[in-house]
Design an enzyme around this catalytic site. Structure first.
Site, PDB file in Angstrom:
ATOM      1  N   GLU A 129     -14.992   3.487  16.604  1.00 18.33           N
ATOM      2  CA  GLU A 129     -13.710   2.814  16.433  1.00 18.33           C
ATOM      3  C   GLU A 129     -12.904   2.825  15.463  1.00 18.33           C
ATOM      4  O   GLU A 129     -13.982   2.215  14.931  1.00 18.33           O
ATOM      5  CB  GLU A 129     -13.474   1.622  17.936  1.00 18.33           C
ATOM      6  CG  GLU A 129     -14.008   2.090  19.223  1.00 18.33           C
ATOM      7  CD  GLU A 129     -13.873   0.634  19.766  1.00 18.33           C
ATOM      8  OE1 GLU A 129     -13.201  -0.136  19.567  1.00 18.33           O
ATOM      9  OE2 GLU A 129     -14.650   0.849  20.728  1.00 18.33           O
ATOM     10  N   LYS A 187     -11.747  -0.218  13.092  1.00 15.70           N
ATOM     11  CA  LYS A 187     -11.729  -1.392  13.090  1.00 15.70           C
ATOM     12  C   LYS A 187     -10.652  -1.491  12.250  1.00 15.70           C
ATOM     13  O   LYS A 187      -9.659  -1.452  11.216  1.00 15.70           O
ATOM     14  CB  LYS A 187     -12.407  -1.865  11.448  1.00 15.70           C
ATOM     15  CG  LYS A 187     -12.825  -4.020  11.902  1.00 15.70           C
ATOM     16  CD  LYS A 187     -13.698  -3.563  11.122  1.00 15.70           C
ATOM     17  CE  LYS A 187     -13.969  -5.111  11.514  1.00 15.70           C
ATOM     18  NZ  LYS A 187     -13.048  -6.003  10.443  1.00 15.70           N
ATOM     19  N   ASP A 230      -6.598  -3.577  11.245  1.00 16.30           N
ATOM     20  CA  ASP A 230      -7.016  -4.652  10.201  1.00 16.30           C
ATOM     21  C   ASP A 230      -5.783  -5.497  11.205  1.00 16.30           C
ATOM     22  O   ASP A 230      -4.345  -5.310  10.204  1.00 16.30           O
ATOM     23  CB  ASP A 230      -6.766  -4.157   9.114  1.00 16.30           C
ATOM     24  CG  ASP A 230      -7.544  -5.570   7.771  1.00 16.30           C
ATOM     25  OD1 ASP A 230      -7.797  -6.663   8.640  1.00 16.30           O
ATOM     26  OD2 ASP A 230      -6.880  -5.567   6.785  1.00 16.30           O
ATOM     27  N   TYR A 232      -9.688  -3.633  22.872  1.00 17.02           N
ATOM     28  CA  TYR A 232     -10.728  -2.499  22.763  1.00 17.02           C
ATOM     29  C   TYR A 232     -11.965  -3.053  23.148  1.00 17.02           C
ATOM     30  O   TYR A 232     -13.168  -2.368  23.327  1.00 17.02           O
ATOM     31  CB  TYR A 232     -10.697  -2.238  20.716  1.00 17.02           C
ATOM     32  CG  TYR A 232     -11.013  -3.836  20.422  1.00 17.02           C
ATOM     33  CD1 TYR A 232     -10.141  -4.132  19.475  1.00 17.02           C
ATOM     34  CD2 TYR A 232     -12.059  -4.863  20.429  1.00 17.02           C
ATOM     35  CE1 TYR A 232     -10.003  -5.266  18.752  1.00 17.02           C
ATOM     36  CE2 TYR A 232     -11.887  -6.280  19.871  1.00 17.02           C
ATOM     37  CZ  TYR A 232     -10.883  -6.377  19.296  1.00 17.02           C
ATOM     38  OH  TYR A 232     -11.042  -7.533  18.580  1.00 17.02           O
ATOM     39  N   LYS A 270     -17.917  -1.879   7.247  1.00 24.41           N
ATOM     40  CA  LYS A 270     -16.508  -1.652   6.185  1.00 24.41           C
ATOM     41  C   LYS A 270     -16.537  -1.015   5.132  1.00 24.41           C
ATOM     42  O   LYS A 270     -17.403  -0.423   4.603  1.00 24.41           O
ATOM     43  CB  LYS A 270     -17.561  -3.267   5.371  1.00 24.41           C
ATOM     44  CG  LYS A 270     -16.818  -4.212   6.353  1.00 24.41           C
ATOM     45  CD  LYS A 270     -15.390  -4.643   6.670  1.00 24.41           C
ATOM     46  CE  LYS A 270     -14.737  -5.845   7.407  1.00 24.41           C
ATOM     47  NZ  LYS A 270     -15.269  -7.340   6.721  1.00 24.41           N
ATOM     48  N   CYS A 276      13.981 -13.865 -25.311  1.00 19.20           N
ATOM     49  CA  CYS A 276      13.819 -12.224 -24.458  1.00 19.20           C
ATOM     50  C   CYS A 276      13.675 -11.335 -25.244  1.00 19.20           C
ATOM     51  O   CYS A 276      13.466 -10.947 -26.601  1.00 19.20           O
ATOM     52  CB  CYS A 276      15.043 -12.356 -23.976  1.00 19.20           C
ATOM     53  SG  CYS A 276      15.232 -10.964 -23.265  1.00 19.20           S
ATOM     54  N   CYS A 286      16.794  -8.626 -25.942  1.00 21.74           N
ATOM     55  CA  CYS A 286      17.963  -9.199 -26.880  1.00 21.74           C
ATOM     56  C   CYS A 286      17.876 -10.445 -27.408  1.00 21.74           C
ATOM     57  O   CYS A 286      18.114 -11.238 -28.483  1.00 21.74           O
ATOM     58  CB  CYS A 286      18.890  -9.746 -25.597  1.00 21.74           C
ATOM     59  SG  CYS A 286      18.563 -11.583 -24.708  1.00 21.74           S
ATOM     60  N   CYS A 334      15.057 -15.071 -19.014  1.00 22.22           N
ATOM     61  CA  CYS A 334      15.735 -14.770 -20.043  1.00 22.22           C
ATOM     62  C   CYS A 334      16.821 -15.877 -20.571  1.00 22.22           C
ATOM     63  O   CYS A 334      17.956 -15.629 -19.177  1.00 22.22           O
ATOM     64  CB  CYS A 334      16.481 -13.413 -20.856  1.00 22.22           C
ATOM     65  SG  CYS A 334      17.746 -13.431 -21.651  1.00 22.22           S
ATOM     66  N   CYS A 394      22.355 -10.392 -23.142  1.00 26.36           N
ATOM     67  CA  CYS A 394      21.520  -9.520 -22.826  1.00 26.36           C
ATOM     68  C   CYS A 394      21.609  -7.783 -22.233  1.00 26.36           C
ATOM     69  O   CYS A 394      21.350  -7.821 -21.499  1.00 26.36           O
ATOM     70  CB  CYS A 394      20.132 -10.513 -21.868  1.00 26.36           C
ATOM     71  SG  CYS A 394      18.399  -9.728 -22.072  1.00 26.36           S
TER      72      CYS A 394
HETATM   73  S1  IVH Z   1     -14.877  -5.359  18.883  1.00 26.26           S
HETATM   74  C1  IVH Z   1     -17.801  -8.721  21.084  1.00 26.26           C
HETATM   75  N1  IVH Z   1     -13.337  -3.966  17.884  1.00 26.26           N
HETATM   76  O1  IVH Z   1     -13.097  -7.101  13.541  1.00 26.26           O
HETATM   77  C2  IVH Z   1     -16.058  -7.872  20.795  1.00 26.26           C
HETATM   78  N2  IVH Z   1     -13.516  -5.740  16.798  1.00 26.26           N
HETATM   79  O2  IVH Z   1     -15.714  -9.292  13.418  1.00 26.26           O
HETATM   80  C3  IVH Z   1     -16.181  -7.854  18.933  1.00 26.26           C
HETATM   81  N3  IVH Z   1     -11.877  -5.271  15.760  1.00 26.26           N
HETATM   82  O3  IVH Z   1     -12.246 -10.287  14.672  1.00 26.26           O
HETATM   83  C4  IVH Z   1     -15.514  -7.036  18.546  1.00 26.26           C
HETATM   84  N4  IVH Z   1     -11.081  -3.292  15.237  1.00 26.26           N
HETATM   85  O4  IVH Z   1     -10.645  -8.866  15.093  1.00 26.26           O
HETATM   86  C5  IVH Z   1     -13.437  -4.700  18.048  1.00 26.26           C
HETATM   87  N5  IVH Z   1     -12.224  -1.858  18.061  1.00 26.26           N
HETATM   88  C6  IVH Z   1     -12.461  -2.923  17.500  1.00 26.26           C
HETATM   89  C7  IVH Z   1     -11.598  -3.535  16.379  1.00 26.26           C
HETATM   90  C8  IVH Z   1     -12.417  -5.222  16.179  1.00 26.26           C
HETATM   91  C9  IVH Z   1     -10.531  -4.253  14.958  1.00 26.26           C
HETATM   92  C10 IVH Z   1     -11.621  -7.328  14.626  1.00 26.26           C
HETATM   93  C11 IVH Z   1     -11.843  -8.189  15.282  1.00 26.26           C
HETATM   94  C12 IVH Z   1     -13.227  -8.772  15.241  1.00 26.26           C
HETATM   95  C13 IVH Z   1     -13.403  -8.185  13.844  1.00 26.26           C
HETATM   96  C14 IVH Z   1     -14.771  -7.971  13.641  1.00 26.26           C
END
Ligand code: IVH
Length: 667
Positions: free
Chosen positions: A113, A115, A117, A223, A311, A405, A408, A423, A429
């Site tokens: 999936e 991740k 942010d 998720y 990551k 500045c 000027c 300034c 200026c």
């Molecule tokens: S699963 C036990 N799935 O990423 C389930 N986390 O440390 C653990 N996050 O704090 C999380 N997208 O906030 C999962 N598709 C996704 C995610 C996701 C973002 C974040 C979540 C977690 C951190 C992983």
């Protein structure tokens, strides 16, 4: 209606409304018009007003929470919110896979999936109704942010099937566009900006006033099923499908992978494609698909062994600082900018990044010739993250903020309590003058079409103008001789300048570029003062009585008008015919919309917010920012905010964009 009938109708309306919310916010496929939706909502509000005993927490009328909270209650999570181990490259992924195979054998599938942010939240549903939404906190105890989460329209308040109990995890986030908009608004109001969408989302979710949160366009992807009653799930992929069928917004970009190669292939795709997403992701989450295998793998105290967060390599690059240039803004603030060898970052080439101010440079110890790491904050704004001190040769030169500045030569001073040098040249200026004229002509100010920075610079260089008021004495012969100005564009520009005399007082006040006076403050001022003359006579103590005007703004206004040069410009503007009047609150307005107050919410297709406001004001109406019983109309565009809900609650007349256009006589 008999009580039973009322109850049935109320229930039916709630189902219908939530159904349409689902089509609109989750599936992005609206099935009815806004007006039809409004009618349903109005009917529900009326019935609930008559029968308040029927109001339930899952009613769509309850999305906009009530009063601000004094603090957030703490919630102990029934299932601790674990975090994930990170994998930073292919080797880490292989290690993860090896450990999984060692426990469950090689017959293993993964669900991969995105991740997201944002901020992790835990949601609990009882009998299908959302009862609690909490932040992660320390994983054991979080904060109860149910009120704020409810304002997210894509989050179901009631599940599409009445499960006895369900606990899920999801990620609340702020889309990139909403982040950019929020920061732009904060900047123009002189408020500190958020460093990235994640911080902005966190700040919004932790707002004690749910009305503020409701404004912030948060969204949520769910998720993970933590606990469900009444379903026998065997895989995580099934769990995601269940979540979808219950009405949650589940991210569609996911894949069941049968081997590690497939996982890596998916990862490579998203490393590039991620910049095209409307929200930020910082990697992928890889989860063992079979739940029995997940159970066999178990968890450590901190994280499950069946999942890993892959990551993306941070979008960072190293480059060498060649120059630090200092620019002067319209209020005289000196801003240092690093110019470096061009590098590719998050999809574009960048060669400059702001260094903000002296403290920032000192803290990071950025020197000319330094090798630095640069990245894009929130995928958008380039920034210098750190200096590679080990790469220094001894030739690097420390940078000193200039004490004069650069434009000027006037002394530059750092006022107490401020990070910036300013300034002191004021209207003498040239940089400040140029920036002020650019601001004066800009879209939300006097909106002089065709008068951009390039032409303004030429006009200044040719001594045809020295201040904004001089624009009104420009002649055709002056313009036509400029580079890239033909006869037609000269005529157009003169016409645009002439037209700008009709602008509102609010626009003119904003256009003057008074420190800390953004569009909102300008609008407030124009509602309380008839003309610039009246505003100029105002004292600090008068000004601070107005809503949204604090001592900082008030003092800035008074000192602006004390500067003789500024007074001269205003006199010249007046002589040129730029002297708009406004209708003061309570005064007798003229025009078709006289006496009518409007509130705008959401994005209109045909107008910007400020254009629509101008249109209202040009017909004698008033555009205000908050909905009350006195509001006559709320104009609702796409993705409306809490004002919409408030309007529905108060029964204020709601207009779609088309209806609004008809009313103002544009269509
Ligand atoms: S699963 C036990 N799935 O990423 C389930 N986390 O440390 C653990 N996050 O704090 C999380 N997208 O906030 C999962 N598709 C996704 C995610 C996701 C973002 C974040 C979540 C977690 C951190 C992983």
């Amino acid at each position: 209606m008999a009580d039973k009938e009322v109850m049935e109708r109320v229930n039916q309306l709630r189902r219908l409304i939530e159904e349409h919310n689902y089509y609109y916010y989750v599936l992005d496929q609206p099935r009815i018009t806004d007006a039809e939706y409004d009618r349903l909502m109005q009917e529900l509000i009326k019935l609930e007003e008559k029968h308040p005993e029927l109001i339930t927490p899952d009613s769509p009328t309850q999305r906009v929470g009530g009063q601000p909270l004094p603090f957030f209650a703490q919630v102990r999570h029934r299932f601790p919110l674990l975090s994930l181990n990170d994998a930073f490259g292919v080797d880490d992924l292989r290690d993860f896979h090896r450990r999984v195979v060692a426990t469950v054998g090689s017959d293993v599938e993964y669900v991969v999936e995105l991740k997201i942010d944002g901020l992790s939240v835990a949601l609990t549903y009882d009998q299908g109704i959302l009862v609690t939404g909490a932040t992660r906190g320390d994983g054991e105890v979080g904060e109860d942010v149910t009120q704020n989460l409810k304002t997210i329209r894509s989050l179901p308040l009631r599940l599409r099937q009445p499960l006895a109990r369900l606990e899920v995890r999801g990620e609340a986030f702020m889309p990139k566009e909403a982040f950019a908009r929020l920061n732009a608004a904060r900047e123009s109001a002189g408020e500190p900006t958020f460093a990235n969408p994640r911080n902005a989302a966190a700040g919004s979710l932790r707002q004690l006033d749910p009305k503020v949160a409701a404004h912030r366009s948060l969204d949520i992807f769910v998720y993970q099923v933590m606990y469900v009653e009444g379903y026998q799930l065997t895989t995580h992929a099934q769990a995601l499908e269940l979540l979808e069928s219950l009405g949650f917004k589940v991210n569609p970009h996911r894949r069941v992978c049968r081997c590690l190669e497939e996982v890596m292939d998916f990862a490579r795709q998203w490393e590039d494609k991620r910049h095209d997403l409307p929200y930020q992701i910082d990697g992928l989450v890889i989860k063992v698909n079979r739940l029995d295998q997940q159970a066999a793998l178990g968890a450590t105290a901190k994280s499950p062994r069946w999942a890993v967060a892959y990551k993306f390599p941070a979008e960072q690059a190293q480059t060498v600082v060649r120059q630090i240039v200092v620019s002067v803004g319209r209020t005289g603030v000196l801003t240092p900018t690093a110019i470096f060898d061009p590098v590719r970052l998050a999809g574009t080439t960048v060669s400059r990044a702001t260094l903000h101010n002296e403290d920032y440079i000192r803290e990071k110890d950025v020197r000319l010739g330094d090798t630095v790491v640069v990245q894009k904050a929130g995928d958008i704004i380039p920034e210098v993250v750190e200096v590679k001190k080990e790469k220094r040769t001894g030739q690097e030169k420390p940078f000193q903020m200039p004490r004069t500045c650069p434009e000027c030569g006037a002394p530059a001073v750092r006022l107490e309590g401020e990070a910036a040098y300013r300034c002191t040249g004021g209207i003498y200026c040239p940089a400040q003058v140029r920036e002020r004229i650019i601001h004066f002509a800009s879209r939300n100010a006097m909106d002089i079409e065709g008068l951009g920075p390039a032409i303004i610079s030429q006009l200044l260089a040719a001594s045809l103008i020295r201040d904004p008021a001089d624009l009104y004495s420009l002649r055709y012969e002056d313009l036509v001789q400029l580079e890239r100005m033909g006869p037609q564009s000269s005529k157009n520009l003169l016409a645009a300048i002439e037209r700008s005399k009709q602008n509102s007082l609010a626009q003119l006040i904003f256009a003057l570029g008074i420190m800390h006076v953004g569009e909102r403050a300008a609008a407030v001022l124009s509602r309380h003062y008839h003309s610039l003359d009246e505003l100029m006579a105002a004292k600090v103590e008068d000004l601070t009585k107005l809503p949204d005007v604090g001592p900082k703004i008030a003092e800035s206004i008074v000192s602006f008008f004390e500067v003789p040069g500024n007074r001269q410009v205003i006199a010249k503007l007046k002589a040129a015919g730029v002297d708009p009047r406004s209708e003061v609150e309570g005064g007798q307005a003229q025009g078709k919309l006289a006496g009518k107050t409007f509130v705008l919410t959401g994005t209109l297709e045909r107008f910007s917010r400020s254009e629509a406001e101008k249109l209202i004001e040009s017909q004698g109406g008033k555009a205000t920012s908050s909905v009350s019983k006195k509001t006559d109309y709320v104009v609702v565009g796409a993705n409306p905010g809490s004002k919409y809900d408030r309007a529905l609650q108060l029964g204020v007349k709601i207009l779609s964009e088309e209806e609004f256009l008809k009313l103002v006589g544009v269509e």
